[in-house]
Scaffold this active site. Structure first.
Site, PDB file in Angstrom:
ATOM      1  N   GLU A 285      12.918  40.226  36.240  1.00 61.09           N
ATOM      2  CA  GLU A 285      13.680  41.119  35.353  1.00 61.09           C
ATOM      3  C   GLU A 285      13.630  42.563  35.833  1.00 61.09           C
ATOM      4  O   GLU A 285      14.521  43.356  35.538  1.00 61.09           O
ATOM      5  CB  GLU A 285      13.127  41.056  33.917  1.00 61.09           C
ATOM      6  N   HIS A 306       1.116  18.629  47.013  1.00 66.15           N
ATOM      7  CA  HIS A 306       1.598  17.247  47.134  1.00 66.15           C
ATOM      8  C   HIS A 306       3.061  17.134  46.730  1.00 66.15           C
ATOM      9  O   HIS A 306       3.561  16.036  46.510  1.00 66.15           O
ATOM     10  CB  HIS A 306       0.718  16.327  46.288  1.00 66.15           C
ATOM     11  N   LYS A 420      23.489  36.040  26.600  1.00 62.36           N
ATOM     12  CA  LYS A 420      23.390  36.170  25.140  1.00 62.36           C
ATOM     13  C   LYS A 420      24.774  36.397  24.537  1.00 62.36           C
ATOM     14  O   LYS A 420      25.140  35.783  23.534  1.00 62.36           O
ATOM     15  CB  LYS A 420      22.483  37.352  24.758  1.00 62.36           C
TER      16      LYS A 420
HETATM   17  O1  PA5 Z   1      11.827  41.635  28.680  1.00 58.28           O
HETATM   18  C1  PA5 Z   1      12.662  41.606  27.796  1.00 58.28           C
HETATM   19  O2  PA5 Z   1      13.128  42.630  27.309  1.00 58.28           O
HETATM   20  C2  PA5 Z   1      13.151  40.289  27.254  1.00 58.28           C
HETATM   21  O3  PA5 Z   1      12.520  39.221  27.874  1.00 58.28           O
HETATM   22  C3  PA5 Z   1      12.866  40.253  25.769  1.00 58.28           C
HETATM   23  O4  PA5 Z   1      11.470  40.392  25.566  1.00 58.28           O
HETATM   24  C4  PA5 Z   1      13.369  38.968  25.148  1.00 58.28           C
HETATM   25  O5  PA5 Z   1      14.753  38.843  25.372  1.00 58.28           O
HETATM   26  C5  PA5 Z   1      13.079  38.934  23.657  1.00 58.28           C
HETATM   27  O6  PA5 Z   1      13.693  40.017  23.030  1.00 58.28           O
HETATM   28  P1  PA5 Z   1      13.331  40.379  21.528  1.00 58.28           P
HETATM   29  O7  PA5 Z   1      11.895  40.785  21.491  1.00 58.28           O
HETATM   30  O8  PA5 Z   1      14.246  41.501  21.162  1.00 58.28           O
HETATM   31  O9  PA5 Z   1      13.580  39.141  20.701  1.00 58.28           O
END
Ligand code: PA5
Length: 447
Positions: A285, A306, A420
């Protein structure tokens, strides 16, 4: 300190580190001086000093309340609101943490990290008629997976304890000032904890996001913070050659420029499997933007020797390997002698499994290096609450430097929004009507 870094098996040529020094030191300074893109998201950089002390104490008190009221905690969240807590529980207490006797905590199960009907129904079976509490963790409060799971588990709590009883067992970790979950939590009077604005999801494991589930499961979060503090101090070091986070970032950068576009984080201990998942999110990310980045993946040895071991040894040379090695086992077990010795293993009788695992690691290292795979080694003294705090900080800081060296903003995640939006549209969420029609017509042509 309990983390060390070894790059003698990286196959570096003379002068390679010196060559990248300017770009790496510039990235280090950009991070340190908070002058780069996303600098407003650097709350993790000095979290050990700035984290809300009152909230930290409330987390410990809430964990004790959960332990006194429940046998099970369901922690609901996804991505950054999920991975760190689970990684911490498995790192400190091992893969069977929920079944351990004397674990000094409740069983902690995770939900809201998928939309699988089977998963939720198995979890409901596991809880059965036992007492349980829920920690719903979502900064936005609108992420589909945790929102769906929260509806289900809230309904179960309300059926079992009534609306007022359920309120005593629901803990909401969310934004301090906005969002759907905040509104609901206020209205219902749930105890609330904060996802700080300046720590994005993948940097939030040592805020309430990860601390409450970990503490409820029996992790000593004071010790975690002691490790975090020591690591913060240690890696405030401007000299690239003696700062392991900077060196690791430099090595990742060199590997990438040499066409090694994949990093395999290889552990030799199932307690680290979820840390590997956490690392994948952190790196992917943060760096996977603008068609750049090193693709992070994780392997679990000796199990995976393995399976994907064949590819690592002989397949396309597109990756480098970073071994996460733990020097000391928490408990020693030895190989027993066997009178029949049908497997021919009596030569190893009396040796510890840790000793054998180390020989497996050493042998694999040499074989992979012989096969043309550059190897980096991160060694942890042991797996403990303390070293968990250290290791998260080690990866955060290395990633911050590495991301700036790459030239991206390591602290946003615009790509996560794309799926999303499509999913909301296809589900028929109000406001997405135009997108829905367009997506459905595209799907009709390809599915
Ligand atoms: O790193 C990030 O921002 C994402 O992985 C969020 O943590 C994830 O999408 C969950 O988002 P939220 O805490 O708003 O539900």
């Amino acid at each position: 300190m309990s983390i060390s870094f070894n790059y003698s098996n990286a196959g570096l040529r003379e002068g390679e580190l010196e060559k990248v020094r300017p770009v790496i030191e510039a990235a280090y300074n950009t991070l340190k001086n908070r002058t780069g893109a996303g600098h407003e998201m650097l709350g993790w950089l000095d979290l050990c000093d700035t984290y809300d002390k009152e909230e930290f104490e409330r987390i410990k008190a809430a964990a004790e309340k959960i332990k006194s009221q429940s046998e099970v905690l369901v922690a609901i969240g996804i991505g950054g609101s999920y991975l760190g807590a689970r990684a911490g529980l498995e790192y400190v207490k091992g893969p069977f943490y929920n079944q351990l006797p004397n674990k000094n905590g409740v069983e902690v199960y995770f939900a809201g990290n998928n939309i699988s009907s089977d998963y939720v129904s198995y979890l409901l079976d596991i809880i059965g008629d036992r007492d349980f509490s829920v920690n719903v963790i979502s900064k936005s409060g609108t992420t589909t997976e945790p929102a769906v799971a929260f509806r289900i588990f809230k309904e179960k709590l309300e059926e079992k304890y009534g609306v007022d009883g359920a309120k005593e067992r629901i803990y909401a970790t969310t934004d301090a000032n906005k969002g759907a979950l905040l509104g609901l939590a206020k209205e219902m009077g749930y105890e609330r904890f904060v996802v700080p604005d300046a720590t994005g999801g993948r940097f939030s494991a040592l805020t309430a996001v990860g601390l409450l589930p970990m503490a409820a499961g029996g992790v000593d979060i004071d010790e975690v913070y002691r490790g975090l503090t020591d690591a913060t101090r240690k890696y405030e070091n401007d000299d690239m050659m003696t700062n392991d986070t900077t060196l690791y970032a430099a090595l990742r950068y060199i590997m990438m420029t040499k066409g090694k576009g994949v990093e395999i984080l290889a552990d030799y201990n199932p307690s680290l499997t979820m840390l590997g998942e956490w690392y994948k999110q952190l790196m992917a990310e943060s760096e996977g933007k603008e068609f750049k980045g090193v693709f992070p993946t994780a392997a679990h040895f000796s199990t995976d020797l393995h399976s994907i071991g064949q590819f690592i040894q002989d397949g396309a040379r597109i990756f480098f390997e970073t071994v996460l090695w733990v020097e000391k086992a928490n408990k020693e077990i030895s190989v027993p002698n066997d009178d029949k010795d049908v497997d021919g293993l009596n030569f190893a009788a009396g040796k510890t499994l840790q000793y054998m695992n180390e020989k497996a690691m050493n042998g694999t290292l040499l074989a992979h290096v012989d096969g043309g795979v550059p190897n980096l080694i991160i060694t942890l003294d042991e797996l403990s609450d303390y070293t968990f705090g250290e290791v998260l900080y080690f990866f955060w800081k290395a990633l911050g430097i590495s991301g700036y060296a790459l030239g991206v903003n390591p602290f946003d995640q615009p790509g996560v929004e794309a799926y999303k939006k499509n999913m909301f549209a296809l589900l028929g969420k109000p406001g997405y009507e135009d997108a829905k029609a367009e997506l459905e017509s595209r799907l009709a042509k390809v599915l």
